[in-house]
Write a protein that holds these residues in place. Structure first.
Motif, short mmCIF file in Angstrom:
data_model
loop_
_atom_site.label_atom_id
_atom_site.label_comp_id
_atom_site.label_asym_id
_atom_site.label_seq_id
_atom_site.Cartn_x
_atom_site.Cartn_y
_atom_site.Cartn_z
N ILE A 133 -8.56 0.87 -8.29
CA ILE A 133 -10.00 0.90 -8.56
C ILE A 133 -10.39 -0.45 -9.15
CG2 ILE A 133 -11.85 2.00 -9.87
CD1 ILE A 133 -10.12 4.55 -9.92
N MET A 134 -11.17 -1.21 -8.41
CA MET A 134 -11.57 -2.55 -8.85
C MET A 134 -12.83 -2.43 -9.71
SD MET A 134 -10.70 -4.43 -5.21
CE MET A 134 -10.81 -6.13 -5.78
N THR A 135 -12.77 -2.99 -10.93
CA THR A 135 -13.78 -2.68 -11.95
C THR A 135 -14.79 -3.80 -12.18
OG1 THR A 135 -12.18 -3.37 -13.64
CG2 THR A 135 -12.33 -1.02 -13.17
N ASP A 136 -15.00 -4.65 -11.16
CA ASP A 136 -16.06 -5.66 -11.23
C ASP A 136 -16.82 -5.67 -9.91
OD1 ASP A 136 -16.26 -7.11 -13.81
OD2 ASP A 136 -14.13 -7.44 -13.49
N PHE A 137 -17.71 -6.64 -9.76
CA PHE A 137 -18.64 -6.65 -8.64
C PHE A 137 -18.37 -7.78 -7.65
CE2 PHE A 137 -20.45 -3.84 -11.59
CZ PHE A 137 -21.23 -2.95 -10.87
N ALA A 138 -17.28 -8.49 -7.85
CA ALA A 138 -16.87 -9.54 -6.91
C ALA A 138 -15.36 -9.51 -6.77
CB ALA A 138 -17.34 -10.92 -7.38
N MET A 139 -14.87 -9.92 -5.62
CA MET A 139 -13.43 -9.90 -5.35
C MET A 139 -12.69 -10.95 -6.17
SD MET A 139 -11.52 -10.76 -1.74
CE MET A 139 -11.06 -12.45 -2.16
N HIS A 140 -11.49 -10.59 -6.63
CA HIS A 140 -10.57 -11.54 -7.22
C HIS A 140 -9.20 -11.28 -6.59
CE1 HIS A 140 -8.02 -13.68 -10.09
NE2 HIS A 140 -9.11 -14.27 -10.55
N LYS A 141 -8.52 -12.34 -6.19
CA LYS A 141 -7.29 -12.18 -5.41
C LYS A 141 -6.16 -11.49 -6.15
CE LYS A 141 -8.33 -16.23 -2.55
NZ LYS A 141 -7.96 -17.62 -2.23
N GLN A 142 -6.18 -11.52 -7.49
CA GLN A 142 -5.12 -10.86 -8.23
C GLN A 142 -5.08 -9.36 -7.94
OE1 GLN A 142 -2.64 -11.75 -10.54
NE2 GLN A 142 -2.92 -13.85 -9.89
N TRP A 143 -6.24 -8.77 -7.64
CA TRP A 143 -6.28 -7.35 -7.32
C TRP A 143 -5.58 -7.04 -5.99
CZ3 TRP A 143 -8.04 -3.49 -10.39
CH2 TRP A 143 -8.93 -3.80 -11.42
N LEU A 144 -5.45 -8.04 -5.14
CA LEU A 144 -5.03 -7.80 -3.75
C LEU A 144 -3.59 -8.19 -3.47
CD1 LEU A 144 -8.29 -9.10 -2.06
CD2 LEU A 144 -7.73 -6.77 -2.76
N ILE A 145 -2.89 -8.68 -4.49
CA ILE A 145 -1.47 -9.00 -4.29
C ILE A 145 -0.70 -7.70 -4.02
CG2 ILE A 145 0.61 -9.85 -5.44
CD1 ILE A 145 -1.25 -11.77 -7.00
N GLY A 146 0.00 -7.66 -2.90
CA GLY A 146 0.71 -6.45 -2.51
C GLY A 146 -0.18 -5.42 -1.85
N HIS A 147 -1.31 -5.86 -1.30
CA HIS A 147 -2.26 -4.90 -0.73
C HIS A 147 -1.67 -4.11 0.44
CE1 HIS A 147 -3.15 -7.28 2.92
NE2 HIS A 147 -3.11 -8.35 2.14
N GLU A 148 -0.63 -4.66 1.07
CA GLU A 148 0.00 -3.93 2.18
C GLU A 148 0.61 -2.61 1.72
OE1 GLU A 148 0.62 -8.43 2.70
OE2 GLU A 148 0.82 -6.93 1.09
N TYR A 149 0.91 -2.51 0.42
CA TYR A 149 1.56 -1.32 -0.13
C TYR A 149 0.58 -0.47 -0.96
CZ TYR A 149 5.60 -3.79 1.54
OH TYR A 149 6.50 -4.44 2.35
N THR A 150 -0.69 -0.76 -0.82
CA THR A 150 -1.74 0.02 -1.48
C THR A 150 -2.49 0.82 -0.42
OG1 THR A 150 -2.00 -1.70 -3.16
CG2 THR A 150 -3.78 -0.10 -2.97
N GLU A 151 -2.60 2.12 -0.62
CA GLU A 151 -3.25 2.98 0.38
C GLU A 151 -4.77 3.04 0.23
OE1 GLU A 151 0.90 3.77 0.65
OE2 GLU A 151 -0.35 3.83 -1.14
N TYR A 152 -5.26 2.85 -1.01
CA TYR A 152 -6.71 2.97 -1.25
C TYR A 152 -7.20 1.85 -2.16
CZ TYR A 152 -6.12 7.85 0.31
OH TYR A 152 -5.83 8.99 1.02
N PHE A 153 -8.33 1.27 -1.80
CA PHE A 153 -9.07 0.38 -2.69
C PHE A 153 -10.47 0.97 -2.86
CE2 PHE A 153 -5.92 -2.62 -1.07
CZ PHE A 153 -5.56 -3.31 -2.23
N PHE A 154 -10.90 1.13 -4.10
CA PHE A 154 -12.24 1.62 -4.38
C PHE A 154 -13.05 0.48 -5.01
CE2 PHE A 154 -9.50 5.39 -4.51
CZ PHE A 154 -10.12 6.14 -3.50
N VAL A 155 -14.19 0.16 -4.40
CA VAL A 155 -14.96 -1.01 -4.82
C VAL A 155 -16.41 -0.62 -5.09
CG1 VAL A 155 -13.44 -2.55 -3.53
CG2 VAL A 155 -15.55 -1.73 -2.46
N SER A 156 -17.14 -1.56 -5.70
CA SER A 156 -18.48 -1.25 -6.19
C SER A 156 -19.59 -1.45 -5.18
CB SER A 156 -18.78 -2.09 -7.44
OG SER A 156 -18.74 -3.47 -7.10
N ASN A 157 -19.37 -2.30 -4.15
CA ASN A 157 -20.49 -2.63 -3.26
C ASN A 157 -20.00 -3.10 -1.90
OD1 ASN A 157 -20.49 -5.83 -3.37
ND2 ASN A 157 -20.17 -5.11 -5.46
#
Length: 376
Positions: A133-157
């Motif tokens: 669950i990303m808790t801001d309103f713009a993307m930051h790459k630290q959230w996406l490290i290892g995204h291949e092994y993450t099944e869900y991303f929940f974003v604000s907009n």
């Protein structure tokens, strides 16, 4: 029995608030589920957690530009590598907990825990569903490290989702739900009782002014802006919240006295009545932290942005301004001019309020929990 771990870290209040909201909804609405909330950094090493969270607070308070450089630098280059390598090392400690708990689902509200869990999944040490669950309103790459092994991303907009897709994340993993928040904001409040609680005039609209906060940046500048509101928003009454910042509260009270404004300005210290105050307000003046921004948008409140910390808060401010839901009073701006323009026509505030409805995700927690629990 389905087992769920909810990870957060105490770098700002939004991560904790989102985690609490998820835990509360799961506990109240699902049976045969065992859910637990854990501060991942405290679990790994309490002294390190204390030092790093303290360093974050001090840097944000006393050297915000430096924090902005750290935040930006952590997306690339040496700082990014140091962060990734540190999280790999810490993942080994976190693995002890994960092996003990054997969760079916991990919900992460901080990039560090997302990175650690995705790393363990990549190494074959863990087999569970990971939701970030990303808790801001713009993307930051630290959230996406290892995204291949993450099944869900929940974003604000939606624009944030598109940025993440452009980065290379599978769009089918990304859900625009909004950021989880307290369900207190959706209670059926009695306006008259709230007005009476704060000794306000029922016939006047309310401006909610947050001037304290955890960091209390820019006492003189914040006081200058409050003075401009007192002078330029004469048709409104103002609730000025100084939080736990006693010096700010004293400055506000002196300002009210000097401007003979006791009849239409209420100065508060810390209050737990933010949902009530947002409910009766027509405008909020605040730093654009992820949590406050989420609460304001859910309350369909236009925002006047002051004192954003460089980094994620400035990115949040840019998002709000570009989408017509906020005005940003920057360091060298004349508050009087901006407020004269704002209050010269009721149409501007009405249009900003209308724009907030596009981003007012009032059922974010419910949507996230039901999607995860019904599909995991």
């Amino acid at each position: 029995m389905k087992k769920i771990l909810i990870f957060y870290a105490s770098y700002g209040g939004g991560h904790l608030s989102a985690a609490k909201s998820i835990l509360k909804y799961i506990t109240e609405h699902f049976t045969d589920v065992e859910a637990e909330m854990i501060d991942c950094m405290k679990y790994i090493n309490k002294p390190i957690e204390k030092v790093t969270t303290g360093a974050y607070r001090e840097m944000a308070k006393k050297a915000p530009r430096l924090w902005g450089k750290v935040y930006s630098g952590s997306e690339r280059g040496l700082l990014s590598k140091i962060s990734k390598d540190s999280n790999k090392l810490m993942a080994r400690k976190l693995n002890h907990l994960l092996q003990e708990k054997q969760p079916d689902l991990v919900v992460s509200t901080h990039p560090f825990s997302s990175q650690m869990v995705s790393y363990l999944k990549r190494k074959g040490k863990l087999n569970c569903t990971l939701a970030t669950i990303m808790t801001d309103f713009a993307m930051h790459k630290q959230w996406l490290i290892g995204h291949e092994y993450t099944e869900y991303f929940f974003v604000s907009n939606e624009p944030m989702k598109q940025s993440i897709v452009n980065y290379g994340v599978d769009e089918h993993k990304i859900f625009v739900t909004g950021i989880p928040m307290s369900d207190r904001f959706f209670e059926n409040f009695d306006n008259k009782k709230i007005y009476e609680m704060f000794e306000l005039d029922l016939n006047k609209k309310v401006i909610l002014f947050f001037g304290g906060g955890e960091f209390g940046l820019g006492k003189e500048r914040t006081s200058q802006i409050l003075k401009s509101f007192i002078q330029k928003a004469s048709d409104y009454q103002i609730v000025a919240v100084a939080g736990k910042n006693e010096k700010m509260r004293e400055a506000f009270e002196q300002l009210v006295k000097d401007n003979n404004a006791k009849d239409r300005v209420r100065v508060l210290g810390f209050t737990d009545k933010v949902p009530e105050l947002m409910h009766i307000s027509s405008l909020v003046v605040t730093k654009p932290g992820g949590l406050t921004t989420t609460e304001s948008l859910a309350s369909t409140l236009p925002m006047v942005i002051i004192n954003p910390i460089p980094g994620q808060e400035e990115e949040n401010a840019e998002f709000l301004v570009s989408n017509g839901v906020g005005l940003w009073i920057k360091k060298n701006d004349l508050p009087e001019k901006i407020l004269t323009d704002l209050f010269s026509s009721s149409d501007k505030l009405e249009q900003m309020k209308e724009n907030t409805k596009k981003f007012s995700k009032q059922y974010s927690t419910k949507t996230i929990c039901e999607l995860l629990l019904n599909n995991t």
